[in-house]
Design a protein around this motif. Structure first.
Motif, PDB file in Angstrom:
ATOM      1  N   GLY A 147      -0.873  28.599 145.230  1.00  0.00           N
ATOM      2  CA  GLY A 147       0.105  29.516 145.791  1.00  0.00           C
ATOM      3  C   GLY A 147       0.957  28.885 146.868  1.00  0.00           C
ATOM      4  O   GLY A 147       1.951  29.457 147.292  1.00  0.00           O
ATOM      5  N   GLY A 148       0.576  27.709 147.300  1.00  0.00           N
ATOM      6  CA  GLY A 148       1.367  27.013 148.300  1.00  0.00           C
ATOM      7  C   GLY A 148       2.415  26.134 147.650  1.00  0.00           C
ATOM      8  O   GLY A 148       2.292  25.729 146.494  1.00  0.00           O
ATOM      9  N   VAL A 149       3.457  25.848 148.395  1.00  0.00           N
ATOM     10  CA  VAL A 149       4.518  24.949 147.944  1.00  0.00           C
ATOM     11  C   VAL A 149       4.324  23.621 148.662  1.00  0.00           C
ATOM     12  O   VAL A 149       4.234  23.582 149.896  1.00  0.00           O
ATOM     13  CB  VAL A 149       5.907  25.534 148.277  1.00  0.00           C
ATOM     14  CG1 VAL A 149       7.010  24.542 147.942  1.00  0.00           C
ATOM     15  CG2 VAL A 149       6.112  26.854 147.565  1.00  0.00           C
ATOM     16  N   LEU A 150       4.227  22.529 147.903  1.00  0.00           N
ATOM     17  CA  LEU A 150       4.073  21.214 148.507  1.00  0.00           C
ATOM     18  C   LEU A 150       5.398  20.811 149.156  1.00  0.00           C
ATOM     19  O   LEU A 150       6.428  20.708 148.485  1.00  0.00           O
ATOM     20  CB  LEU A 150       3.663  20.185 147.449  1.00  0.00           C
ATOM     21  CG  LEU A 150       3.412  18.769 147.948  1.00  0.00           C
ATOM     22  CD1 LEU A 150       2.235  18.729 148.923  1.00  0.00           C
ATOM     23  CD2 LEU A 150       3.169  17.828 146.774  1.00  0.00           C
ATOM     24  N   LEU A 151       5.369  20.594 150.471  1.00  0.00           N
ATOM     25  CA  LEU A 151       6.568  20.219 151.219  1.00  0.00           C
ATOM     26  C   LEU A 151       6.703  18.711 151.406  1.00  0.00           C
ATOM     27  O   LEU A 151       7.809  18.183 151.483  1.00  0.00           O
ATOM     28  CB  LEU A 151       6.547  20.868 152.608  1.00  0.00           C
ATOM     29  CG  LEU A 151       6.515  22.383 152.668  1.00  0.00           C
ATOM     30  CD1 LEU A 151       6.394  22.833 154.119  1.00  0.00           C
ATOM     31  CD2 LEU A 151       7.752  22.968 152.010  1.00  0.00           C
TER      32      LEU A 151
END
Length: 169
Positions: free
Chosen positions: A99-103
C-alpha cells in the motif's frame, strides 16, 4: 553510485524539518513535522545497523502522510527504501509496506550511509545548539545520546577518523 551519498537535515520554521538524501543517481526530499522524535528515530535506526539486527525501520509523520524508511543489511551494505503512505492506507508503524509508494531506493555501504547521517546531524548541532534545536523542534530535545552512540559505533566499527570528536563522545 556508492560513496556519492549526500544527506541533509534542515530545521525549517518551528516544528518542521526538510531532509534530502541523494546517491548521485536519484534523490528524495520531503518535509516532516514534529509529531514524532524524528531525528532520534533516524539516529537509533542507524545505530541498530551495528547490532545483530538484519534491518531497521522507522517512520516520519507528515500529516496526513507517513514516510517510512526500511533499512536492510546486506553484508557491509544497507539497502534503503523510502515509502510514502497516505493517511489510513496502513496502520501507523505496521511491518507491511503493502500500500505504500516507493519514493527512493539505494544500496550503500553502512559506513557511507552512517557517515552521511552523522555529518548532517553534527551540522544541525553546530548551527542551532541543543537549546536552539529544542526551540525550533518544540516537542523533543536534541538527541545527544543517540548521536554519541552512532558516532562511537561508526568510528569504531567503520574505522572512520573523519567524524567530529567531542569530549563527551
Amino acid at each position: 553510485m556508492a560513496g556519492d551519498l549526500q544527506f541533509t537535515w534542515e530545521l525549517v520554521g518551528v516544528g518542521g524539518v526538510t531532509y534530502r538524501i541523494d546517491d548521485g543517481v536519484s534523490e528524495h526530499e520531503t518535509h516532516i513535522g514534529y509529531c514524532t522524535d524524528a531525528l532520534a528515530d533516524l539516529l537509533y535506526a542507524m545505530t541498530g545497523l551495528y547490532g545483530d539486527s538484519s534491518g531497521e525501520r522507522f517512520s516520519f509523520d507528515r500529516e496526513p502522510m507517513e514516510t517510512r524508511w526500511l533499512l536492510r543489511r546486506q553484508g557491509v551494505d544497507v539497502a534503503v527504501d523510502v515509502f510514502e503512505f497516505p493517511d489510513g492506507a496502513t496502520s501507523w508503524g505496521s511491518l507491511d509496506e503493502t500500500g505504500g509508494v516507493l519514493l527512493w531506493s539505494s544500496t550503500q555501504p553502512r559506513s557511507v550511509l552512517c557517515h552521511a547521517v552523522v555529518e548532517a546531524v553534527e551540522v544541525v548541532l553546530r548551527e542551532h545548539g541543543e537549546t536552539g534545536y529544542q526551540e525550533k523542534w518544540v516537542r523533543h530535545p536534541f538527541p545527544v545520546a543517540a548521536l554519541q552512540d552512532l558516532r562511537r559505533l561508526h568510528r569504531r566499527d567503520d574505522e572512520c577518523g573523519r567524524c567530529q570528536s567531542t569530549p563527551d563522545s
